[in-house]
Enzyme design. Sequence first.
Site, mmCIF file in Angstrom:
data_model
loop_
_atom_site.group_PDB
_atom_site.id
_atom_site.type_symbol
_atom_site.label_atom_id
_atom_site.label_comp_id
_atom_site.label_asym_id
_atom_site.label_seq_id
_atom_site.Cartn_x
_atom_site.Cartn_y
_atom_site.Cartn_z
ATOM 1 N N SER A 50 39.459 42.948 49.321
ATOM 2 C CA SER A 50 38.234 42.876 49.910
ATOM 3 C C SER A 50 38.303 43.479 51.333
ATOM 4 O O SER A 50 38.954 44.540 51.620
ATOM 5 C CB SER A 50 38.694 41.160 50.540
ATOM 6 O OG SER A 50 39.464 41.011 51.630
ATOM 7 N N ASP A 82 36.827 44.235 45.533
ATOM 8 C CA ASP A 82 36.337 43.121 45.517
ATOM 9 C C ASP A 82 35.194 42.788 47.056
ATOM 10 O O ASP A 82 35.468 44.031 47.750
ATOM 11 C CB ASP A 82 36.965 42.320 46.414
ATOM 12 C CG ASP A 82 37.052 40.172 46.251
ATOM 13 O OD1 ASP A 82 35.473 39.508 45.183
ATOM 14 O OD2 ASP A 82 37.375 39.341 46.783
ATOM 15 N N HIS A 83 34.029 41.906 46.618
ATOM 16 C CA HIS A 83 32.972 42.225 46.950
ATOM 17 C C HIS A 83 32.491 43.325 48.077
ATOM 18 O O HIS A 83 32.029 43.114 49.429
ATOM 19 C CB HIS A 83 32.879 41.346 48.652
ATOM 20 C CG HIS A 83 32.412 40.270 48.062
ATOM 21 N ND1 HIS A 83 32.053 38.817 47.046
ATOM 22 C CD2 HIS A 83 34.243 38.960 47.703
ATOM 23 C CE1 HIS A 83 32.193 37.990 47.331
ATOM 24 N NE2 HIS A 83 33.324 37.746 47.204
ATOM 25 N N GLU A 134 27.214 40.239 40.882
ATOM 26 C CA GLU A 134 27.108 39.031 41.213
ATOM 27 C C GLU A 134 25.517 38.473 41.344
ATOM 28 O O GLU A 134 24.872 38.799 41.959
ATOM 29 C CB GLU A 134 28.207 38.716 42.763
ATOM 30 C CG GLU A 134 28.406 36.973 43.338
ATOM 31 C CD GLU A 134 28.780 37.251 44.038
ATOM 32 O OE1 GLU A 134 28.387 35.578 45.361
ATOM 33 O OE2 GLU A 134 29.573 36.947 44.190
ATOM 34 N N GLY A 212 36.135 32.490 44.133
ATOM 35 C CA GLY A 212 36.559 30.833 45.237
ATOM 36 C C GLY A 212 37.401 30.294 44.305
ATOM 37 O O GLY A 212 36.900 29.030 43.775
ATOM 38 N N ASN A 254 38.966 34.765 40.634
ATOM 39 C CA ASN A 254 39.449 35.199 41.557
ATOM 40 C C ASN A 254 40.595 34.249 42.802
ATOM 41 O O ASN A 254 40.141 33.003 42.610
ATOM 42 C CB ASN A 254 38.885 35.256 42.255
ATOM 43 C CG ASN A 254 38.333 37.200 42.437
ATOM 44 O OD1 ASN A 254 37.897 37.491 40.873
ATOM 45 N ND2 ASN A 254 36.647 37.674 42.886
#
Length: 309
Positions: A50, A82-83, A134, A212, A254
């Site tokens: 992340s 991630d993200h 996303e 999440g 995740n």
Amino acid sequence: MALVTTKEMFAKALKNDYAVGAFNVNNMEIIQGIVEAAKEEKTSLILQVSAGARKYAKPVYLVKLVEAAILDTDLDIALHLDHGEDFDICKKCVDDGFTSVMIDGSKHPFEENIRLTKEVVEYAHSKGVVVEAELGKLAGIEDNINVDARSATFTVPEEAAEFVEKTGVDSLAVAIGTSHGAYKFKGEPYLDFERLKKIHSLIPDTPLVLHGASTVLPEFVKKCNDYGGDIPGAQGVPEDMIKEAAKHGVCKVNIDTDLRLAMTAEIRKHLAEHPADFDPRKYLGPARDAIKGMVQHKIKNVLNASNIK
């Protein structure tokens, strides 16, 4: 074995109705605990990094630790961003050796999300790297809104189909009710499975991703609190809901909060029971074992992925 993409992993998961665990990593002990669990369970594995992990440990350290894990365990591992917040960070991770990147354009209007995602897809695919995007917005850890209001931010199935067609993205993270952090629900846990089924029916060949998705097991919350923690009221996604999601196109789940809880609970316990210890190895060793145990639990009891390579 080697760093690999998620293409083969997800193809098998879609066919067999299970999900691959994507575990967030921040340091050596977390990586070691995760890969030892995956080795024993003989399963596919995604390690993801992340923005917070990049800031804390620096990407070069994490990449080299993952490479060491491959040498040590002989596992095939996908290394995932991630993200990723913009094109530049996605490009940098592709260039640094990541085999999968996520571009998170969910904060942008629909057309801008398409444009940004397509830009990342074109670059990543030219380098043999896969891309996750996303669509829809997950609630924050302190959000306190009812289901009807929350639905306004959920993924629209028809938009998901259009998005995948226009971007060529390899997998899609969808918003159906999960949220980041340890406080996912204020009341009864809720996931919109009808929405998930509709999305999957429109894009049946696209692997879906559930962010999440930690279950926030009560025994670990209690253990943290028993040894000096202060995290009352934490609640995650029930394990049966994760299993159900895997039947409807969710191929990647995740998991981060559950790892943090397991590790922190064990460290708190050790330091409380051995106050004279100041050698980090004395408490990080048991914490690593706690990570391993948590990951094994997830693989066997939540993801249904044990012994599937």
